[in-house]
Write an enzyme that holds these catalytic residues in place. Structure first.
Site, short mmCIF file in Angstrom:
data_model
loop_
_atom_site.label_atom_id
_atom_site.label_comp_id
_atom_site.label_asym_id
_atom_site.label_seq_id
_atom_site.Cartn_x
_atom_site.Cartn_y
_atom_site.Cartn_z
N SER A 19 0.52 -1.72 -0.11
CA SER A 19 -0.07 0.14 0.04
C SER A 19 1.09 1.72 -0.41
CB SER A 19 -0.89 0.32 1.09
OG SER A 19 -1.61 0.79 1.11
N ASN A 20 0.16 2.22 0.12
CA ASN A 20 1.23 3.60 0.42
C ASN A 20 0.42 4.42 1.08
OD1 ASN A 20 -1.04 5.72 -1.15
ND2 ASN A 20 -0.43 4.58 -2.76
N ARG A 21 1.08 5.44 1.51
CA ARG A 21 1.35 6.32 2.89
C ARG A 21 -0.73 7.50 2.73
NH1 ARG A 21 5.98 9.95 4.50
NH2 ARG A 21 4.79 10.45 5.94
N SER A 22 -0.87 7.17 1.69
CA SER A 22 -2.15 7.79 1.90
C SER A 22 -3.27 7.50 2.71
CB SER A 22 -3.03 8.18 0.36
OG SER A 22 -4.04 8.71 -0.37
#
Ligand code: PMT
Length: 210
Positions: free
Chosen positions: A19-22
Site C-alpha cells: 500500500s502507500n501513505r495516502s
C-alpha cells in the site's frame, strides 16, 4: 473467500499487501468542497478510515483494477474528473494462495504495472475536464508539467512529498496548480481550505474552456 479475492490485486499473500501513505483526506476534502460549490459528486475511493461526505455517491474499492472499473463505469456521465487518489502503479503478479513462510533466503516479488486510470480517461473520445495530481519527491514542477502534457490534462496539482506537516497523511497541504494558461500556488493550509481554493480554480478554468 471474498475478502481475499478483493485484495488479490495488491496482495502478497492472504495476510500481507502493498500500500502507500495516502489517507484519503485530500480527496474527501475535495469531494466536500465540490458539494458545497453545488456540484453532484461521485466519490470513488480506496481503503481509508474516513467517513465520506453524506451527499456524495460513494464507491469504495480496494485495488487499482477495481478503481479503474468504477471510474470507467461513471466517467462518461461527468463534466469534471479529479484524480487525487494515490493509485498503485504496480501490483503483485502472482499473489501466494497461502501465507508465505519465512525462510533464510531473500524473497523476490515480481510486480506488473497497473493501468493508468487518468490516462484512460483523457483518451476517451469525449473526455471530461481532467484534473490530475503529481506527488513528487524532486523536480516538482518539471515532473508536474510533463504529466500535464503526457496525460493530456486540463490542470494538474503538484504536491511536494516530504514537507513537514503537509501532504500524505497530514491534515494540511500546499499545492502548485498548473494549467495551460497559468499557474497558482495554494499556500500551506488545512486540506479543507486548499480543497475550496482548488475547486474555485477548477470551476474558473472549466467555465473558460466551455
Ligand atoms: O490522501 P492524503 O493523505 O490526503 O494525501 C494526499 C495526496 C498526497 C495523496 C494527494 O494530494 C496527491 O498528491 N495525490 C496523487 C498521488 C499520486 O499518485 O500521484 P502520481 O504522481 O503517482 O500520479 C499522477 C496522477 O495519475 C494522479 O492524478 C493519480 O491519481 C493518477 N494515476 C496514477 C496511477 C494510476 N495507475 N492511475 C492514475 O490515474
Amino acid at each position: 473467500d471474498n475478502q481475499i479475492d478483493a485484495l488479490e490485486c495488491m496482495a502478497i499473500d492472504p495476510v500481507r499487501y502493498l500500500s502507500n501513505r495516502s489517507s484519503g483526506k485530500m480527496g474527501f476534502a475535495i469531494a466536500q468542497a465540490a458539494l458545497e460549490a453545488g456540484a453532484e459528486v461521485d466519490l470513488i475511493h480506496g481503503p481509508v478510515v474516513l467517513t465520506p461526505p453524506s451527499r456524495s455517491r460513494v464507491t469504495a474499492v480496494v485495488s487499482a483494477q477495481e478503481m479503474y472499473d468504477a471510474v470507467m463505469a461513471t466517467v462518461e456521465s461527468v463534466d469534471i474528473f479529479i484524480a487525487c487518489a494515490a493509485v498503485a502503479d504496480y501490483r503483485i503478479e502472482a499473489p501466494a494462495q497461502q501465507k508465505r513462510k519465512k525462510d533464510d533466503v531473500s524473497l523476490n516479488l515480481t510486480l506488473t504495472p497497473t493501468r493508468d486510470i487518468l490516462l484512460s480517461v483523457t483518451a476517451l473520445p469525449e473526455p471530461p475536464f481532467a484534473v490530475g495530481f503529481a506527488a513528487e519527491t524532486e523536480n516538482l514542477l518539471r515532473h508536474a508539467r510533463s504529466k500535464l502534457e503526457r496525460k493530456s490534462l486540463d490542470m494538474i496539482a503538484a504536491n511536494q512529498v516530504g514537507v513537514e506537516g503537509s501532504g500524505f497523511e497530514s491534515s494540511a497541504n500546499e499545492l502548485h496548480v498548473l494549467w495551460k494558461g497559468g499557474e497558482q500556488v495554494l499556500a500551506k493550509a488545512p486540506k479543507q481550505a486548499i480543497a475550496r481554493q482548488l475547486v474555485r480554480l477548477i470551476a474558473n478554468c472549466y467555465c473558460l474552456r466551455k
